[in-house]
Design an enzyme around this catalytic site. Structure first.
Site, PDB file in Angstrom:
ATOM      1  N   ASN A 106      -9.838   3.202   2.236  1.00 26.96           N
ATOM      2  CA  ASN A 106      -8.998   2.591   1.197  1.00 26.96           C
ATOM      3  C   ASN A 106      -9.418   3.046  -0.198  1.00 26.96           C
ATOM      4  O   ASN A 106      -8.568   3.319  -1.062  1.00 26.96           O
ATOM      5  CB  ASN A 106      -9.079   1.067   1.277  1.00 26.96           C
ATOM      6  CG  ASN A 106      -8.251   0.486   2.406  1.00 26.96           C
ATOM      7  OD1 ASN A 106      -7.521   1.207   3.089  1.00 26.96           O
ATOM      8  ND2 ASN A 106      -8.359  -0.801   2.614  1.00 26.96           N
ATOM      9  N   HIS A 151      12.707   3.879   2.910  1.00 23.94           N
ATOM     10  CA  HIS A 151      11.647   3.062   3.506  1.00 23.94           C
ATOM     11  C   HIS A 151      12.204   2.023   4.475  1.00 23.94           C
ATOM     12  O   HIS A 151      11.449   1.347   5.177  1.00 23.94           O
ATOM     13  CB  HIS A 151      10.864   2.370   2.378  1.00 23.94           C
ATOM     14  CG  HIS A 151       9.619   1.677   2.810  1.00 23.94           C
ATOM     15  ND1 HIS A 151       9.493   0.295   2.799  1.00 23.94           N
ATOM     16  CD2 HIS A 151       8.437   2.153   3.274  1.00 23.94           C
ATOM     17  CE1 HIS A 151       8.287  -0.040   3.222  1.00 23.94           C
ATOM     18  NE2 HIS A 151       7.624   1.058   3.526  1.00 23.94           N
ATOM     19  N   TYR A 176      -0.531  -3.829  13.484  1.00 21.20           N
ATOM     20  CA  TYR A 176       0.104  -4.490  12.345  1.00 21.20           C
ATOM     21  C   TYR A 176       0.973  -5.639  12.846  1.00 21.20           C
ATOM     22  O   TYR A 176       1.631  -5.537  13.876  1.00 21.20           O
ATOM     23  CB  TYR A 176       1.013  -3.521  11.585  1.00 21.20           C
ATOM     24  CG  TYR A 176       0.346  -2.361  10.899  1.00 21.20           C
ATOM     25  CD1 TYR A 176      -1.015  -2.079  11.052  1.00 21.20           C
ATOM     26  CD2 TYR A 176       1.096  -1.493  10.095  1.00 21.20           C
ATOM     27  CE1 TYR A 176      -1.603  -1.007  10.425  1.00 21.20           C
ATOM     28  CE2 TYR A 176       0.512  -0.413   9.456  1.00 21.20           C
ATOM     29  CZ  TYR A 176      -0.838  -0.169   9.635  1.00 21.20           C
ATOM     30  OH  TYR A 176      -1.416   0.905   9.013  1.00 21.20           O
ATOM     31  N   HIS A 226       1.697  -7.432   7.909  1.00 14.99           N
ATOM     32  CA  HIS A 226       2.625  -6.423   7.388  1.00 14.99           C
ATOM     33  C   HIS A 226       4.072  -6.911   7.301  1.00 14.99           C
ATOM     34  O   HIS A 226       4.911  -6.247   6.704  1.00 14.99           O
ATOM     35  CB  HIS A 226       2.549  -5.170   8.279  1.00 14.99           C
ATOM     36  CG  HIS A 226       3.158  -3.948   7.689  1.00 14.99           C
ATOM     37  ND1 HIS A 226       4.383  -3.455   8.093  1.00 14.99           N
ATOM     38  CD2 HIS A 226       2.713  -3.102   6.726  1.00 14.99           C
ATOM     39  CE1 HIS A 226       4.667  -2.357   7.398  1.00 14.99           C
ATOM     40  NE2 HIS A 226       3.682  -2.117   6.563  1.00 14.99           N
ATOM     41  N   ARG A 256      -0.684 -10.421   1.286  1.00 16.83           N
ATOM     42  CA  ARG A 256      -1.877  -9.837   1.887  1.00 16.83           C
ATOM     43  C   ARG A 256      -2.685  -9.004   0.913  1.00 16.83           C
ATOM     44  O   ARG A 256      -3.900  -9.085   0.863  1.00 16.83           O
ATOM     45  CB  ARG A 256      -1.471  -8.986   3.088  1.00 16.83           C
ATOM     46  CG  ARG A 256      -2.641  -8.396   3.867  1.00 16.83           C
ATOM     47  CD  ARG A 256      -2.743  -6.890   3.693  1.00 16.83           C
ATOM     48  NE  ARG A 256      -1.545  -6.228   4.163  1.00 16.83           N
ATOM     49  CZ  ARG A 256      -1.216  -4.984   3.828  1.00 16.83           C
ATOM     50  NH1 ARG A 256      -1.969  -4.290   3.006  1.00 16.83           N
ATOM     51  NH2 ARG A 256      -0.111  -4.435   4.276  1.00 16.83           N
ATOM     52  N   ARG A 266       7.004   6.445   8.949  1.00 15.13           N
ATOM     53  CA  ARG A 266       5.694   6.856   9.489  1.00 15.13           C
ATOM     54  C   ARG A 266       5.758   6.728  11.001  1.00 15.13           C
ATOM     55  O   ARG A 266       5.992   5.641  11.524  1.00 15.13           O
ATOM     56  CB  ARG A 266       4.567   5.973   8.945  1.00 15.13           C
ATOM     57  CG  ARG A 266       4.387   6.023   7.437  1.00 15.13           C
ATOM     58  CD  ARG A 266       3.121   5.264   7.026  1.00 15.13           C
ATOM     59  NE  ARG A 266       3.082   5.008   5.604  1.00 15.13           N
ATOM     60  CZ  ARG A 266       2.656   5.875   4.687  1.00 15.13           C
ATOM     61  NH1 ARG A 266       2.249   7.075   5.077  1.00 15.13           N
ATOM     62  NH2 ARG A 266       2.639   5.561   3.407  1.00 15.13           N
ATOM     63  N   ARG A 292       3.743   8.992   1.778  1.00 15.94           N
ATOM     64  CA  ARG A 292       2.449   9.465   1.291  1.00 15.94           C
ATOM     65  C   ARG A 292       1.398   9.588   2.393  1.00 15.94           C
ATOM     66  O   ARG A 292       1.189   8.676   3.183  1.00 15.94           O
ATOM     67  CB  ARG A 292       1.942   8.540   0.184  1.00 15.94           C
ATOM     68  CG  ARG A 292       0.626   9.000  -0.438  1.00 15.94           C
ATOM     69  CD  ARG A 292       0.255   8.148  -1.619  1.00 15.94           C
ATOM     70  NE  ARG A 292       1.082   8.446  -2.773  1.00 15.94           N
ATOM     71  CZ  ARG A 292       1.507   7.522  -3.636  1.00 15.94           C
ATOM     72  NH1 ARG A 292       1.223   6.270  -3.455  1.00 15.94           N
ATOM     73  NH2 ARG A 292       2.238   7.878  -4.672  1.00 15.94           N
TER      74      ARG A 292
END
Length: 712
Positions: free
Chosen positions: A48, A434, A467, A591, A563, A374, A404
């Protein structure tokens, strides 16, 4: 200026993100987790922070270089932000290394898992390492000396390196700098013979033990490991790019060579060596991080996979398959009967994969359309889409190339899909797509029928096990019509102006949220009950925050479950005293995005791919969809109630921007993630379905059940 707009009312985004990583570190420090789970959290903090420096600090560096001095919503200029970031991250890294050195390493040793230094090796281990070095490491190494004919080399982003000072002869005080990249193609930790468990030596330590073999004509005065992080915040001229795929491929190459934004170096580095690195990399003192331990703790994740002590990890969750799918002949029949809401990973992601797989081979399916943001490295969904195209079906896939750090993976999949005959859309200029939407068009006896999946998370079979997300499977004709309109917009130039149910960013999603918040404010002002509950990953958008402040001032009760980043400051008298913010950080990554509005008693619940961030509302294609099925509504309200009741993994956001755990004295221990899993297991869908199937089978074959008292 509105009283809600004052900088004192906002928390800086970057500092809030660091606080999230502090909460992740707390999980690594939590001894109630199995040891390897703690290692995972420790590793996640490192990965991270890598991304934080590459993107967030990289962007601030660009702003400072461009002499951009405009303060953010919290009133901090880029230079002020950078100073606060440096101070806070240095403290975080110190705590992380303390956790590794004083807790994790000791706990590993108790399990007979050791990391050995050169002085701790016995004769047998030394001989093994010598042979391993000559056979596997030495042929790969490329020592690079800096002198008049050889300039300072470009150091690869996030690569681990060994810097050296060399002296040609004892008669001179001049030193030469050299560097060796620790090969990333080799394993970072090398297992050595050890009779009582597992023992490892770091690859960089093995190289340092054998430096004389690389510099035979020089005296090695000093050597230390170092690692740099570069600015990887890509800038892409989409408008001027004739080929978006080609433009992104080219921009990815730039990511490796951006300006250095962080230098990590081994504790005890020679000052002369450090000065050379500072000068050549143009690094300042506040960008330096002295590491008292291994540099780059992401190796811990690889350690877990390498040695596989399953007793030191959580028992894997077994996602449950809902009863609706088990009692139906096929997935189309199951979805046709009623809307099905899936809560991942407690409930299986397989129905979404099966929908695409069955659609690929079903002769009645005419078209499949899907967005992909993704996906996993070996995606069963993409394989099914390829098969569908090869079967002659109309397959349209929007692959977002600008996701990304997944750009390269998505480029590969986009090419594969295109080669198989799929219609591939490479995203939209200026926007990231997205939203998570899947549409299957099927010919049935009653006519054309549309099967739709809408979700809060990616179509990724791997992360679907890690997730927490929600997904809705439906044949609702209004949602089906909206789905068709959305895909027509994505593949062409039409604008879906008359959507029945869906709200779409960047067209009207912001307006929908602001309207729903304003309705609660209006109801509160009229003395009616008013309530908002929202669960998301991040809350950054200032317009949304100010609307929430206004609602709170009017008396709306607002519970937020955020979160990660939260720029809203709760508990400000007269502004946000009716707002509570909590963050749940546990075994699974929270998520899902859920938005609940009391709506004068007509409770309204939406699910979305979007957080309350300006990028989601203005610069991405996002979807918000209503949940209308009664069973699904009850299920989501239960999810929100249990999440708000969590006392184990919840931290409460304080007015000063810090987070504290709930004081559990006198309270029941409630771990929401454990409860959700227990609910799924208690339902025991598979066993129920098998019993029901057996019962129906027996009756169909002439078995007539009789009451016990009627037996003669």
């Amino acid at each position: 200026m509105s009283i809600y707009h004052s900088p004192e009312n906002f928390i800086n985004r970057e500092l809030s993100l660091i606080e999230f990583n502090q909460r992740v570190l707390e999980e690594a420090q939590d001894t109630s987790h199995p040891l390897f789970e703690r290692l995972k959290f420790e590793s996640i903090v490192s990965s991270n922070l890598d991304e934080f420096f590459m993107i967030r600090v990289g962007s601030l560096s660009d702003q400072i270089a461009a002499k951009f001095n405009k303060p953010d919503a919290a009133g901090l200029t880029p230079i002020e932000q950078m100073a606060k970031i440096s101070m806070r991250v240095h403290k975080l890294v110190y705590d992380q290394l303390n956790c590794y050195n004083r807790s994790l390493k000791i706990a590993l040793k108790k399990e007979n898992i050791l990391f050995l230094k050169s002085k701790e090796l016995n004769e047998k281990q030394c001989q093994y390492i010598k042979e391993y070095y000559l056979k596997n490491i030495y042929p790969v190494l490329t020592p690079m000396v800096v002198d008049q004919s050889r300039p300072f080399p470009l150091i690869l982003n996030r690569s681990l390196n060994i810097g050296l000072l060399l002296q040609e002869s004892k008669d001179t005080n001049e030193y030469t700098f050299a560097t060796i990249q620790v090969p990333s193609v080799l394993e970072r930790i090398i297992e050595v013979p050890y009779d009582n468990g597992k023992a490892f030596v770091f690859l960089e330590d093995i190289i340092k033990m054998n430096l004389n073999s690389l510099f035979t004509s020089h005296k090695i005065v000093a050597s230390s490991c170092y690692r740099i992080t570069r600015n990887a915040d890509l800038t892409l001229d989409e408008e001027g790019a004739e080929d978006l795929l080609e433009a992104i491929e080219e921009s990815l190459k730039q990511r490796k060579w951006g300006n250095a934004v962080r230098l990590e170096f081994e504790s005890g580095i020679d000052e002369r060596l450090l000065n050379i690195l500072e000068e050549e990399l143009e690094i300042s003192k506040d960008q330096e991080y002295e590491i008292n331990g291994p540099i780059d703790l992401t190796f811990l994740m690889k350690l877990i996979k390498k040695i596989g002590y399953k007793n030191l990890e959580y028992t894997p969750m077994k996602p449950q398959l809902p009863y609706e799918f088990l009692k139906a002949k096929n997935i189309f029949e199951a979805i046709s009967q009623k809307d099905i809401l899936l809560h991942h990973p407690y409930e299986s992601f397989d129905p979404i994969i099966d929908l695409v797989k069955q659609a690929a081979v079903d002769p009645n399916v005419l078209a499949i359309k899907q967005t992909l943001y993704r996906v996993s490295g070996n995606s069963p969904i993409i394989k099914a889409l390829i098969k569908a195209a090869e079967q002659g079906k109309q397959v349209t896939v929007l692959v977002e190339l600008k996701a990304r750090f997944d750009e390269e993976n998505n480029i590969l999949w986009a090419k594969r899909l295109e080669e198989s005959g799929c219609h591939v859309i490479y995203g939209l200029i200026g926007l990231k797509t997205h939203c998570k939407i899947l549409l299957v068009v099927r010919r049935e006896q009653t006519g054309i029928k549309r099967y739709v999946h809408l979700g809060t998370g990616n179509y990724n079979d791997v992360t679907a096990k890690l997730y927490t997300d929600l997904g809705l499977l439906t044949t609702n004709p209004y949602l089906g019509s909206d789905a068709s309109a959305i895909f027509n917009m994505l593949s062409g130039h039409s604008h879906p102006t008359d959507l029945y149910k869906l709200s779409l960013a960047p067209l009207n999603l912001r307006e929908r949220f602001l309207y729903m918040i304003s309705q609660e404010t209006k109801n509160a002002n009229m003395g009616k009950a008013a309530k908002i509950v929202a669960k998301m990953n991040s809350l950054v958008d200032t317009e949304i925050i100010e609307a929430l402040y206004k609602a709170s001032s009017a008396g709306v009760n607002i519970d937020l479950i955020v979160r990660g980043v939260c720029c809203l400051r709760p508990g400000i008298p007269g502004i946000s005293e009716n707002i509570s913010v909590r963050s749940i950080v546990g075994r699974l990554l929270e998520h899902s995005r859920i938005y609940y509005f009391y709506n004068d008693g007509n409770e309204t619940i939406y699910l979305s791919s979007a957080d309350w961030m300006n990028r989601n509302l203005d610069r991405r294609v996002e979807l918000l969809f209503p949940v209308e099925d009664k069973a699904a509504l009850f299920k989501i309200k239960e999810i929100l109630d249990i999440s708000l009741s969590d006392t184990v993994k919840t931290r409460i956001l304080n007015t000063d921007g810090t987070y504290t755990r709930i004081n559990r004295r006198g309270k029941e221990n409630i771990d929401s993630q454990k409860i959700f899993y227990n609910i799924a297991m208690k339902n025991n869908y598979e066993e129920q379905a098998q019993l029901q199937y057996n019962k129906e089978y027996w009756i169909e074959n002439g078995f007539k059940p009789r009451l016990a008292h009627s037996i003669e």
